[in-house]
Design a protein around this motif. Structure first.
Motif, PDB file in Angstrom:
ATOM      1  N   LYS A 124      42.302 -40.328  43.955  1.00  0.00           N
ATOM      2  CA  LYS A 124      41.827 -39.906  42.636  1.00  0.00           C
ATOM      3  C   LYS A 124      40.370 -39.461  42.714  1.00  0.00           C
ATOM      4  O   LYS A 124      39.973 -38.459  42.108  1.00  0.00           O
ATOM      5  CB  LYS A 124      41.977 -41.061  41.645  1.00  0.00           C
ATOM      6  N   LYS A 174      38.335 -35.712  42.098  1.00  0.00           N
ATOM      7  CA  LYS A 174      37.121 -35.525  41.298  1.00  0.00           C
ATOM      8  C   LYS A 174      36.066 -34.747  42.073  1.00  0.00           C
ATOM      9  O   LYS A 174      35.460 -33.804  41.562  1.00  0.00           O
ATOM     10  CB  LYS A 174      36.543 -36.886  40.890  1.00  0.00           C
ATOM     11  N   GLN A 206      35.996 -27.746  29.051  1.00  0.00           N
ATOM     12  CA  GLN A 206      36.777 -28.884  28.575  1.00  0.00           C
ATOM     13  C   GLN A 206      37.446 -29.644  29.722  1.00  0.00           C
ATOM     14  O   GLN A 206      37.731 -30.833  29.599  1.00  0.00           O
ATOM     15  CB  GLN A 206      37.838 -28.405  27.571  1.00  0.00           C
ATOM     16  N   LYS A 207      37.691 -28.980  30.846  1.00  0.00           N
ATOM     17  CA  LYS A 207      38.269 -29.659  32.010  1.00  0.00           C
ATOM     18  C   LYS A 207      37.320 -30.721  32.565  1.00  0.00           C
ATOM     19  O   LYS A 207      37.755 -31.671  33.221  1.00  0.00           O
ATOM     20  CB  LYS A 207      38.597 -28.640  33.102  1.00  0.00           C
ATOM     21  N   ARG A 210      35.787 -32.873  30.902  1.00  0.00           N
ATOM     22  CA  ARG A 210      36.089 -34.117  30.186  1.00  0.00           C
ATOM     23  C   ARG A 210      37.146 -34.934  30.922  1.00  0.00           C
ATOM     24  O   ARG A 210      37.074 -36.162  30.978  1.00  0.00           O
ATOM     25  CB  ARG A 210      36.559 -33.775  28.770  1.00  0.00           C
ATOM     26  N   GLU A 211      38.125 -34.261  31.519  1.00  0.00           N
ATOM     27  CA  GLU A 211      39.207 -34.956  32.211  1.00  0.00           C
ATOM     28  C   GLU A 211      38.726 -35.654  33.481  1.00  0.00           C
ATOM     29  O   GLU A 211      39.344 -36.606  33.946  1.00  0.00           O
ATOM     30  CB  GLU A 211      40.313 -33.959  32.569  1.00  0.00           C
ATOM     31  N   GLN A 212      37.611 -35.173  34.045  1.00  0.00           N
ATOM     32  CA  GLN A 212      37.124 -35.708  35.313  1.00  0.00           C
ATOM     33  C   GLN A 212      36.045 -36.768  35.143  1.00  0.00           C
ATOM     34  O   GLN A 212      35.654 -37.415  36.107  1.00  0.00           O
ATOM     35  CB  GLN A 212      36.564 -34.565  36.174  1.00  0.00           C
ATOM     36  N   SER A 267      34.746 -40.225  33.383  1.00  0.00           N
ATOM     37  CA  SER A 267      35.221 -41.412  32.667  1.00  0.00           C
ATOM     38  C   SER A 267      34.466 -41.620  31.367  1.00  0.00           C
ATOM     39  O   SER A 267      35.034 -42.033  30.367  1.00  0.00           O
ATOM     40  CB  SER A 267      35.082 -42.650  33.557  1.00  0.00           C
ATOM     41  N   GLN A 291      35.465 -39.149  28.665  1.00  0.00           N
ATOM     42  CA  GLN A 291      36.782 -39.464  28.121  1.00  0.00           C
ATOM     43  C   GLN A 291      36.692 -40.516  27.026  1.00  0.00           C
ATOM     44  O   GLN A 291      37.514 -40.561  26.126  1.00  0.00           O
ATOM     45  CB  GLN A 291      37.700 -39.975  29.233  1.00  0.00           C
TER      46      GLN A 291
END
Length: 493
Positions: free
Chosen positions: A149, A153, A175-176, A178-180, A182, A185
């Protein structure tokens, strides 16, 4: 070929040849020495040069001739004897030993410091980090986490940080991020950096281009994006900066979220003066500088060793997370506890019963004490109360003061988190353990009182008899010389 340390007089270093003499009774020290062997030659204060054994002759005396092959800046022994991997060499502890053979890893360590002597003083200044790193090395894999994981990142941010990519990114690309992250998020929606577009897309692009490639120093760039009203973007605060600075500069910065910052402040007393002096950007910069100046990275590689192929500062992040979680205040205690206070655990020497089977003792993971007819020792508030009750129960005129005092300490003074050196009846230390339970009174009659322990290290170490007492349990916390000696020989690799 073998490698040796030989201690002589500095006045012998007048030419490129050294003649060194030993008495015949010292022959057993050099039985395996041969011409061509490498020798670190030192006096009583410094390692002075590296030599090669030329000849060894014996007639009434042993005469060793050495050819000096390398001279450099003297390497002070007062520092060398504190270095991890070298600190327990007998030649540094016992004055009568003049010659000592080195293992290959000891030679490698010593040679590396001989080449760069300026690093040694800094390393020993923070030698207390060695114990933390050694203890962490036993559980490092648990703290490393999901490397797959993390690799995803790092690959994302490696592509993200390229200027040619940033300059053409659209809102969906940002916006991607944000997914990477913590923290991005978990940010509250009303403050979220990426909940909705709050500025022209050009401003988002320039935000990261300036952060990554701006002309100002990195601490000023970090500060400006946190507090500059023109350059700052809503919802992008200390936590986000502290995380992104690592992923954007993974080979130069640790992650500095609240946990890592607290861990640094607990490890380094210098951080207490920095935390109220600098703004967030400068604080991150100076905390990273402190990590660098403490040689934490070098120590980590030497003591823990590489565990992943990820950037090394990811592994340092995991170590700082370990420090935070294992040295923070209790969850039930709302106030901050200073790291120094948290470290004030007690150290004990516990003597096992005569004839005990070592294997079963290690497997059980318990320290035991026979309480006899005294019952639960929690019911006694003082040693004197135990002694009086002992006289009544056993109708005795004489009381075993030593044993009953130790029993009282085992119940009332020993605490969870304390460290215990376990000694057998042969005057040997056979293990170092950590207390992990309160005093336990047995459910079955004739069974001893006990505490559960976790083994940190087991083995057999012959130590000086002066360390031992006739008491079955001794608190040696205040005896710094003995404590340092035991920790050195047992925790050394």
């Amino acid at each position: 070929m073998s490698t040796w340390i030989l201690r002589g007089e500095s006045k012998n270093i007048q030419t490129n040849t050294i003649s060194y003499q030993l008495d015949m009774y010292e022959l057993f020290y050099i039985n395996e020495m041969q011409p061509g062997d490498k020798v670190y030659y030192c006096d009583y204060t410094d390692i002075i040069c590296i030599c090669k054994v030329n000849t060894i002759t014996m007639y009434n005396q042993i005469v060793i001739t050495l050819d000096v092959i390398e001279q450099g800046e003297p390497l002070p022994l007062k520092f060398v004897r504190k270095l991890w991997g070298l600190k327990n060499l007998d030649i540094f502890k016992i004055e009568d030993i003049k010659v000592l053979a080195l293992e290959k890893d000891e030679d490698d360590i010593l040679h590396s410091y001989w080449k760069v002597p300026g690093s040694v003083e800094g390393l020993v200044k923070y030698d207390y980090l060695d114990i933390h790193l050694f203890l962490y090395s036993r559980v490092a894999e648990v703290w490393i986490g999901d490397t797959e994981k993390q690799l995803t990142k790092y690959q994302f941010f490696q592509a993200f940080r390229k200027e040619e990519n940033l300059s053409i990114m659209n809102w969906e690309d940002f916006q991607k991020l944000r997914e990477q992250s913590s923290f991005l998020q978990t940010t509250l929606p009303v403050e979220s950096f990426f909940t909705e577009q709050k500025a022209p897309i050009e401003r988002y692009r320039q935000f990261f281009i300036d952060l990554l490639f701006g002309d100002d120093s990195i601490d000023k760039r970090l500060d400006s994006f946190y507090k500059d009203p023109i350059r700052r973007l809503i919802g992008f605060g200390q936590k986000e900066i502290g995380e992104l600075v690592h992923y954007l500069f993974p080979n130069f910065f640790c992650r500095f979220t609240n946990k890592e910052i607290v861990a640094v402040e607990r490890l380094f007393k210098e951080a207490s003066t920095l935390k109220n002096t600098y703004t967030i950007g400068s604080k991150i910069y100076h905390y990273q500088k402190l990590i660098h100046e403490s040689y934490l990275l070098n120590k980590y590689l030497n003591i823990v060793g590489r565990k992943t192929e990820l950037p090394i500062y990811y592994e340092i992040n995991c170590f700082l997370q370990y420090i935070y979680d294992t040295h923070s205040e209790s969850e039930n205690d709302g106030k901050e506890v200073a790291f120094e206070e948290k470290e004030k655990k007690k150290y004990w020497i516990y003597t096992t019963q005569t004839g005990i089977d070592a294997n079963s003792f290690f497997e059980e993971g318990m320290l035991t004490f026979n309480h006899g007819k005294l019952g639960n020792i929690r019911n006694y508030s003082s040693r004197k109360e135990i002694w009086n009750n002992y006289r009544q129960i056993y109708s005795a005129k004489k009381v075993p003061y030593v044993e009953t005092s130790s029993l009282f300490q085992f119940c009332h003074e020993m605490e969870e988190g304390d460290y215990v050196f376990v000694k057998n009846d042969k005057e040997q230390i056979i293990g170092l353990s950590k207390v992990c339970s309160p005093y336990m009174f047995p459910k079955f009659p004739n069974s001893p009182s006990f505490r559960k322990i976790e083994w940190i290290r087991t083995g057999i170490w012959n130590v000086k008899g002066m360390l031992f007492s006739k008491k079955p349990l001794v608190n040696i916390t205040a005896n710094q010389n003995s404590l340092s000696y035991l920790l050195d020989i047992i925790l050394e690799k």
